[in-house]
Write a protein that holds these residues in place. Structure first.
Motif, PDB file in Angstrom:
ATOM      1  N   VAL A 295     -10.482  -5.953 123.231  1.00 54.60           N
ATOM      2  CA  VAL A 295     -11.705  -5.282 123.681  1.00 54.60           C
ATOM      3  C   VAL A 295     -11.465  -4.772 125.098  1.00 54.60           C
ATOM      4  O   VAL A 295     -10.962  -5.512 125.954  1.00 54.60           O
ATOM      5  CB  VAL A 295     -12.916  -6.241 123.686  1.00 54.60           C
ATOM      6  CG1 VAL A 295     -14.191  -5.482 124.064  1.00 54.60           C
ATOM      7  CG2 VAL A 295     -13.080  -6.905 122.332  1.00 54.60           C
ATOM      8  N   ALA A 296     -11.813  -3.510 125.340  1.00 53.99           N
ATOM      9  CA  ALA A 296     -11.610  -2.938 126.667  1.00 53.99           C
ATOM     10  C   ALA A 296     -12.760  -2.013 127.018  1.00 53.99           C
ATOM     11  O   ALA A 296     -13.436  -1.463 126.134  1.00 53.99           O
ATOM     12  CB  ALA A 296     -10.286  -2.158 126.721  1.00 53.99           C
ATOM     13  N   VAL A 297     -12.996  -1.859 128.313  1.00 48.82           N
ATOM     14  CA  VAL A 297     -13.909  -0.825 128.805  1.00 48.82           C
ATOM     15  C   VAL A 297     -13.052   0.250 129.462  1.00 48.82           C
ATOM     16  O   VAL A 297     -12.059  -0.052 130.128  1.00 48.82           O
ATOM     17  CB  VAL A 297     -14.935  -1.375 129.815  1.00 48.82           C
ATOM     18  CG1 VAL A 297     -15.971  -2.228 129.126  1.00 48.82           C
ATOM     19  CG2 VAL A 297     -14.259  -2.163 130.933  1.00 48.82           C
ATOM     20  N   THR A 298     -13.425   1.497 129.267  1.00 45.85           N
ATOM     21  CA  THR A 298     -12.700   2.593 129.911  1.00 45.85           C
ATOM     22  C   THR A 298     -13.693   3.619 130.430  1.00 45.85           C
ATOM     23  O   THR A 298     -14.829   3.702 129.964  1.00 45.85           O
ATOM     24  CB  THR A 298     -11.733   3.309 128.944  1.00 45.85           C
ATOM     25  OG1 THR A 298     -12.488   3.950 127.913  1.00 45.85           O
ATOM     26  CG2 THR A 298     -10.741   2.345 128.336  1.00 45.85           C
TER      27      THR A 298
ATOM     28  N   GLY B 259     -10.365  -1.068 132.997  1.00 45.10           N
ATOM     29  CA  GLY B 259     -10.838   0.311 133.034  1.00 45.10           C
ATOM     30  C   GLY B 259     -12.325   0.428 133.317  1.00 45.10           C
ATOM     31  O   GLY B 259     -13.035  -0.560 133.486  1.00 45.10           O
ATOM     32  N   GLY B 260     -12.804   1.669 133.349  1.00 40.84           N
ATOM     33  CA  GLY B 260     -14.232   1.936 133.512  1.00 40.84           C
ATOM     34  C   GLY B 260     -14.728   1.651 134.918  1.00 40.84           C
ATOM     35  O   GLY B 260     -13.980   1.280 135.819  1.00 40.84           O
ATOM     36  N   ARG B 261     -16.032   1.824 135.093  1.00 42.94           N
ATOM     37  CA  ARG B 261     -16.647   1.511 136.378  1.00 42.94           C
ATOM     38  C   ARG B 261     -16.573   0.008 136.639  1.00 42.94           C
ATOM     39  O   ARG B 261     -16.508  -0.793 135.713  1.00 42.94           O
ATOM     40  CB  ARG B 261     -18.107   1.973 136.388  1.00 42.94           C
ATOM     41  CG  ARG B 261     -18.282   3.479 136.539  1.00 42.94           C
ATOM     42  CD  ARG B 261     -19.723   3.805 136.851  1.00 42.94           C
ATOM     43  NE  ARG B 261     -19.927   5.217 137.105  1.00 42.94           N
ATOM     44  CZ  ARG B 261     -19.767   5.799 138.288  1.00 42.94           C
ATOM     45  NH1 ARG B 261     -19.352   5.067 139.320  1.00 42.94           N
ATOM     46  NH2 ARG B 261     -19.979   7.081 138.451  1.00 42.94           N
ATOM     47  N   LYS B 262     -16.635  -0.360 137.911  1.00 42.98           N
ATOM     48  CA  LYS B 262     -16.563  -1.775 138.262  1.00 42.98           C
ATOM     49  C   LYS B 262     -17.675  -2.577 137.609  1.00 42.98           C
ATOM     50  O   LYS B 262     -17.473  -3.725 137.206  1.00 42.98           O
ATOM     51  CB  LYS B 262     -16.618  -1.929 139.781  1.00 42.98           C
ATOM     52  CG  LYS B 262     -15.383  -1.414 140.497  1.00 42.98           C
ATOM     53  CD  LYS B 262     -15.496  -1.598 141.998  1.00 42.98           C
ATOM     54  CE  LYS B 262     -14.244  -1.058 142.710  1.00 42.98           C
ATOM     55  NZ  LYS B 262     -14.344  -1.196 144.181  1.00 42.98           N
ATOM     56  N   THR B 263     -18.871  -1.970 137.504  1.00 49.34           N
ATOM     57  CA  THR B 263     -19.978  -2.690 136.870  1.00 49.34           C
ATOM     58  C   THR B 263     -19.692  -2.978 135.405  1.00 49.34           C
ATOM     59  O   THR B 263     -20.053  -4.039 134.894  1.00 49.34           O
ATOM     60  CB  THR B 263     -21.285  -1.902 136.995  1.00 49.34           C
ATOM     61  OG1 THR B 263     -21.073  -0.554 136.536  1.00 49.34           O
ATOM     62  CG2 THR B 263     -21.783  -1.851 138.425  1.00 49.34           C
ATOM     63  N   MET B 264     -19.030  -2.054 134.715  1.00 43.61           N
ATOM     64  CA  MET B 264     -18.702  -2.267 133.309  1.00 43.61           C
ATOM     65  C   MET B 264     -17.728  -3.431 133.158  1.00 43.61           C
ATOM     66  O   MET B 264     -17.891  -4.293 132.290  1.00 43.61           O
ATOM     67  CB  MET B 264     -18.113  -0.991 132.706  1.00 43.61           C
ATOM     68  CG  MET B 264     -19.093   0.171 132.623  1.00 43.61           C
ATOM     69  SD  MET B 264     -18.272   1.728 132.177  1.00 43.61           S
ATOM     70  CE  MET B 264     -17.709   1.358 130.516  1.00 43.61           C
TER      71      MET B 264
END
Length: 373
Positions: free
Chosen positions: A15-18, A136-141
């Motif tokens: 699972v990843a955020v980008t 990845g993604g914004r720091k909040t994500m």
């Protein structure tokens, strides 16, 4: 399956955020499945991103021409991995619309809820092991993704950040170290061979709070704030409030109702804790106890009110309460509290003293108990 061996689980999920750099997915996949001493080869990949990030991921990772994900699998002969457009999850705002960015406090909360629910769902399968990347993604994500894993994560789950050597970091043309010469232009407009890149994972330890969450939150949908509040309550001092009129119980940060029969037995012990009275023995197994019947019926009358028919309970206890009736009510109360509060139910369960002859009590101090009539 060994709880500390994620690679042994039949369902292995990355699972990843980008955001605008979907290369995080292939970099992490390479580090897990190719570079690791003990490879973790995902059976599926789930990506959480914005609407723009989803389009970039689709084109950069899954397209026939660029397709970094497909090229990586081919270059390193990886087995089939379920990852297509349906595995790219686009964040939704409070109105259910796809989010192109996180611009407001409302968007921030919607992002937190979306990520929390995604992780809750994926960790509900006991045959799964998650590897969660916050690179990845914004720091909040990334923060919400890591926090969600802390709330729902299990011993077999892992959290990491991918590390890429210079000059390949933040280079659009770099997706993973290739097993052959692959000259690309770096972010500073120089040329470098992707074969020389070094990619590794920095594993991030996390404290799992899952054991303190109520079963209702583990089994059903809940927002980020609700889950965090439940986790905080499970770690804080125990306090019990019973509203006999509404049949509502407040405990471990949760509000819920109990059936009158179970609430009455809880109220018996809560009232004794409130007034500092000693523990009670259970009624004898085959000998009805009139005093026990009276204290139980007194609480039951306060709960159901003067207009409700209590003839069934009064008839069953006309000669007193015996041990079987008491044990049945206590068992149902324990089940109800455990279902509502999960591992946080411990301080609110009726104790038996731990040795024979058993003497029963609610182990809360008087100042931690409140009864509203």
């Amino acid at each position: 399956m060994h709880a500390t061996a994620p690679h042994t689980y039949p369902r292995r999920i990355l699972v990843a955020v980008t955001g605008l750099s979907p290369q995080v997915v292939t970099e992490t996949l390479y580090a897990l499945a190719v570079a690791a001493d003990l490879p973790f080869v995902p059976t599926e990949i789930h990506l959480i991103t914005t609407s723009e990030g989803a389009e970039r991921a689709r084109l950069a990772l899954l397209s026939d021409k660029l397709g970094g994900f497909h090229r990586l699998r081919h270059d390193y002969a990886l087995p089939p991995i379920a990852f297509d457009a349906s595995h790219i999850h686009v964040l939704r705002d409070a109105a259910g619309q796809a989010m192109s960015d996180i611009r407001s406090p409302q968007d921030n909360l919607a992002c937190a809820d979306f990520i929390t629910e995604t992780i809750r769902t994926l960790t509900a399968d006991q045959a799964s092991a998650l590897h969660v990347s916050i690179a990845g993604g914004r720091k909040t994500m990334g923060f919400f993704l890591g926090y969600a894993l802390s709330l729902f994560g299990r011993p077999q789950d892992r959290l990491s950040h991918v590390l890429v050597s210079e000059p390949f970091e933040n280079t659009w043309a770099f997706f993973y170290p290739t097993p052959y010469e692959n000259v690309i232009e770096t972010a500073d407009k120089k040329l470098a061979d992707a074969r020389d890149a070094r990619v590794s994972l920095a594993e991030i330890p996390f404290v799992s709070l899952r054991h303190g969450l109520p079963t209702a939150l583990l089994d059903g949908s809940a927002g980020f704030d609700a889950v965090v509040s439940a986790a905080r309550a499970s770690l804080g001092p125990a306090r019990l409030e019973i509203d006999l009129g509404t049949r509502e119980v407040r405990a471990a940060g949760r509000r819920f109702r109990l059936p009158p029969a179970e609430l009455a037995i809880l109220a018996v012990f809560a009232r004794r804790a409130l007034t500092g009275e000693p523990a009670l023995p259970a009624p004898p197994k085959d000998v009805p106890d009139a005093a026990w019947a009276e204290r139980y019926l007194r609480e039951l009358r306060a709960i159901v009110g003067p207009l409700r028919d209590m003839s069934s309970a009064e008839h069953a206890l006309r000669g007193g309460m015996d041990g079987s009736y008491f044990s049945s009510r206590l068992s149902k109360l324990r089940s109800a509290l455990t279902r509502k509060l999960g591992a946080a139910a411990g301080p609110y369960l009726i104790e038996d003293g731990g040795r024979r002859p058993h003497r029963y009590r609610l182990g809360l101090e008087a100042e931690a108990v409140r009864i509203v009539c």
